[in-house]
Design a protein around this motif. Structure first.
Motif, PDB file in Angstrom:
ATOM      1  N   UNK B  54       0.906  -0.798  -0.246  1.00  0.00           N
ATOM      2  CA  UNK B  54       0.144  -0.251   0.205  1.00  0.00           C
ATOM      3  C   UNK B  54       0.703   1.092   0.209  1.00  0.00           C
ATOM      4  N   UNK B  55       0.328   2.084  -0.713  1.00  0.00           N
ATOM      5  CA  UNK B  55       1.784   3.698  -0.795  1.00  0.00           C
ATOM      6  C   UNK B  55       0.959   4.452   0.070  1.00  0.00           C
ATOM      7  N   UNK B  56       2.163   4.904   0.847  1.00  0.00           N
ATOM      8  CA  UNK B  56       1.509   5.534   1.937  1.00  0.00           C
ATOM      9  C   UNK B  56       3.342   6.861   1.885  1.00  0.00           C
ATOM     10  N   UNK B  57       3.396   7.808   1.775  1.00  0.00           N
ATOM     11  CA  UNK B  57       4.620   8.633   2.020  1.00  0.00           C
ATOM     12  C   UNK B  57       4.404  10.407   1.897  1.00  0.00           C
ATOM     13  N   UNK B  66      -1.213   8.291  -8.598  1.00  0.00           N
ATOM     14  CA  UNK B  66      -1.715   9.907  -8.277  1.00  0.00           C
ATOM     15  C   UNK B  66      -1.050  10.825  -7.444  1.00  0.00           C
ATOM     16  N   UNK B  67      -0.869  10.063  -6.670  1.00  0.00           N
ATOM     17  CA  UNK B  67      -0.723  10.163  -5.531  1.00  0.00           C
ATOM     18  C   UNK B  67      -0.695   9.707  -3.764  1.00  0.00           C
ATOM     19  N   UNK B  68       0.605   9.358  -3.146  1.00  0.00           N
ATOM     20  CA  UNK B  68       0.344   8.270  -2.030  1.00  0.00           C
ATOM     21  C   UNK B  68      -0.771   9.134  -1.195  1.00  0.00           C
ATOM     22  N   UNK B  69      -0.908   8.654  -0.297  1.00  0.00           N
ATOM     23  CA  UNK B  69      -1.836   8.440   1.150  1.00  0.00           C
ATOM     24  C   UNK B  69      -0.475   9.566   2.303  1.00  0.00           C
ATOM     25  N   UNK B  70      -0.848   9.970   2.731  1.00  0.00           N
ATOM     26  CA  UNK B  70       0.502  11.130   3.747  1.00  0.00           C
ATOM     27  C   UNK B  70       1.161  12.591   3.170  1.00  0.00           C
ATOM     28  N   UNK B  71       1.243  13.072   2.045  1.00  0.00           N
ATOM     29  CA  UNK B  71       1.017  13.693   1.760  1.00  0.00           C
ATOM     30  C   UNK B  71       0.594  14.317   1.207  1.00  0.00           C
ATOM     31  N   UNK B 223      -5.407  15.510   6.587  1.00  0.00           N
ATOM     32  CA  UNK B 223      -6.401  16.098   5.438  1.00  0.00           C
ATOM     33  C   UNK B 223      -7.022  14.823   5.568  1.00  0.00           C
ATOM     34  N   UNK B 224      -8.398  15.095   5.423  1.00  0.00           N
ATOM     35  CA  UNK B 224      -9.635  14.767   5.598  1.00  0.00           C
ATOM     36  C   UNK B 224      -9.826  13.766   3.948  1.00  0.00           C
ATOM     37  N   UNK B 225      -9.744  14.064   3.472  1.00  0.00           N
ATOM     38  CA  UNK B 225      -8.813  13.068   1.740  1.00  0.00           C
ATOM     39  C   UNK B 225      -8.209  12.018   2.022  1.00  0.00           C
ATOM     40  N   UNK B 226      -7.217  12.447   2.808  1.00  0.00           N
ATOM     41  CA  UNK B 226      -6.547  11.653   3.745  1.00  0.00           C
ATOM     42  C   UNK B 226      -6.003  10.485   4.189  1.00  0.00           C
ATOM     43  N   UNK B 227      -7.302  10.600   4.969  1.00  0.00           N
ATOM     44  CA  UNK B 227      -7.999  10.210   5.531  1.00  0.00           C
ATOM     45  C   UNK B 227      -9.240   8.576   5.617  1.00  0.00           C
ATOM     46  N   UNK B 228      -9.637   9.739   4.512  1.00  0.00           N
ATOM     47  CA  UNK B 228     -10.635   8.175   3.850  1.00  0.00           C
ATOM     48  C   UNK B 228     -10.112   7.686   2.515  1.00  0.00           C
ATOM     49  N   UNK B 229      -9.355   8.251   1.911  1.00  0.00           N
ATOM     50  CA  UNK B 229      -8.875   7.228   1.027  1.00  0.00           C
ATOM     51  C   UNK B 229      -7.609   6.014   1.673  1.00  0.00           C
ATOM     52  N   UNK B 230      -7.063   6.756   3.188  1.00  0.00           N
ATOM     53  CA  UNK B 230      -5.800   5.475   3.166  1.00  0.00           C
ATOM     54  C   UNK B 230      -7.575   4.861   3.860  1.00  0.00           C
ATOM     55  N   UNK B 231      -8.076   4.689   4.660  1.00  0.00           N
ATOM     56  CA  UNK B 231      -9.442   3.647   4.861  1.00  0.00           C
ATOM     57  C   UNK B 231      -9.799   3.261   3.682  1.00  0.00           C
TER      58      UNK B 231
END
Lengths: 317, 317
Positions: B54-57, B66-71, B223-231
């Motif tokens: 899973x991407x996370x950085x 497109x992007x990684x959660x955390x960013x 970021x609310x986006x981060x939180x939702x997407x990570x889940x």
């Protein structure tokens, strides 16, 4: 900036040229001193001027007010930063196990001590807090950090930027990094100094983080209490000007701690100017980074809402 | 930590002992490389194992997503920190007119460039952004900072921790401050180095702020986006395991930029491992700290909600 005797004449001249009869100064102890000296100069000059100060400092060290707007927001930032850096260091493990956070606070430890708000267990950060009111001992610091590191695999210390050893400000053994036009010298920060110390003694990497002016300006971390009270204090200062008060500072009087009720009052500038409200003994952190429940009760309403839930959602292996 | 050849045998032994058949690894490019090597070792050993990364950085430098959660969360922090530090330096005036913020980002300038999100006018911070993709010129840096300082009375620069001059990493002229057990050396930070440079050249105080791991862990700045997407990505990884996928990483595919619509896909680990997604040319900041509208459109949904209103509420004198 600080007012010098030579500044007074042009300042009064400007006030007169615009027929300014009310002066509001927003700031800390130095601003109270400035307000007092301007008021005295106007009186000596027989110029009618009302000086009404408003408290504002993240240091929270103004006497005769329960707290100062600005403190709650900075404290909100530092409490979260410490908890977050702790969980980060814990997750990074051996790559980056120790971290020192250098916090603002010129003379008092109000802000540094707020770092303990989320600490519930020995494992949670911070594991040591250094404040200006307590002579800093490198030995105590190293014992706390090494204990946490050996027990939990990581350690976090929070230190005020102006902690003092028996010999003076920490890190002042080295020459100043910069001296300004007023002759004020700026020294290497204690965070940097202590980080070197930890790396030499423990042989592991020690980060040091310096949020600097970020801790007092991050929009996401504004305390709702701060925002409301700052607005209310501004309105009160105008009312005070209308009721012909002079040489005063607006203050916040806490009347009930459990429900957090307060009223707005005032104090004479001469009772505030140049004085410092140190962190009282019963609010000071111990050597494992805990502070008292009474300090947490004092701090809680100032942090505003919402307060994050930091209960663990799973058990660590 | 990084896996060495000797780690593989005990790792496979542990997986076998617990009959673990699915391995999820969460992280960046190095984690993708780790996933690939574990998968290859299992295959060579004829042990059936599915590896699904899973991407996370916060560096946002993983290719094929497109992007990684955390960013988004770290970018949210840095964009606000830069704007706030700018207003702070502006208010402090001659006492502290110049500030350098040192931002994380090992190989890419995604995070440092997010500092430009709130910049609307030449006056707003940042006035310079240094990223690893562009050779750092001390002259260009000094020109940008001096221009802003002369024109507005203050200046803010944002630099990635790993900016490089023609000769190598900035500040590496000095010996390392620490060398770890793996032989990795840690050097004085570019923020410190550049701060000294500014003080010497301009003769004014230059702060440098290093939010460090605070920028990736402050609860208020999630970021609310981060939180939702990570889940959501976590759920997808489980689905992928159930549908017997192997040696893949979950990816985010942006399908519509204007409304921010995306779907979740996957890429082969061997196409991701060890590769770096640099900031493309058309997203890079210019020498006055601006970035392109296309970058801001890319960034905006990742920052989540709410976005702060930074329109001035009064005119400066």
């Amino acid at each position: 900036h600080k007012l010098f005797p030579n500044d007074m004449e042009p300042l009064l001249k400007t006030l007169k040229a615009h027929n300014i009869r009310v002066l509001h100064i927003i700031g800390g102890n130095d601003s109270a001193a400035t307000g007092l000296s301007v008021s005295e100069a106007a009186r000596a000059d027989k110029y009618e001027l009302q000086v009404i100060n408003l408290p504002k400092t993240i240091d929270n060290d103004i006497v005769l007010t329960d707290h100062s707007p600005g403190y709650g927001s900075a404290a909100r930032f530092i409490s979260q930063a410490t908890f977050g850096v702790g969980r980060d260091a814990e997750a990074m493990g051996i790559n980056s196990p120790i971290c020192i956070i250098e916090v603002m606070g010129r003379d008092s430890g109000w802000l540094a001590t707020a770092s303990s708000f989320y600490k519930k267990t020995d494992r949670d950060a911070p594991h040591f807090i250094g404040i200006p009111e307590v002579i800093f001992s490198e030995e105590s610091f190293m014992i706390s950090i090494e204990n946490a590191y050996r027990n939990y695999g990581y350690a976090v210390a929070v230190v005020s930027e102006k902690i003092r050893s028996g010999e003076g400000n920490l890190g002042r053994e080295n020459p100043p990094t910069f001296t300004d036009a007023f002759g004020h010298s700026y020294f290497e920060s204690p965070g940097n100094y202590l980080s070197d110390l930890v790396e030499k003694r423990l042989g592991v990497r020690c980060r040091w983080e310096k949020p600097g002016s970020i801790q007092r300006s991050l929009m996401d971390a504004v305390s709702t209490t701060d925002r409301e009270e700052a607005y209310e204090l501004g309105q009160k200062a105008i009312e005070m000007a209308r009721s012909e008060m002079n040489e005063v500072i607006v203050t916040i009087i806490r009347s009930d701690n459990k429900k957090y009720q307060y009223s707005i009052g005032s104090a004479n500038l001469k009772d505030v100017a140049g004085k410092i409200k140190y962190l009282p003994e019963n609010y000071r952190p111990n050597e494992e980074g805990y502070t008292s429940d009474s300090f947490k009760s004092y701090l809680r309403p100032l942090l505003g809402n919402p307060i994050h839930d930091t209960e663990p959602i799973f058990n660590l292996l």
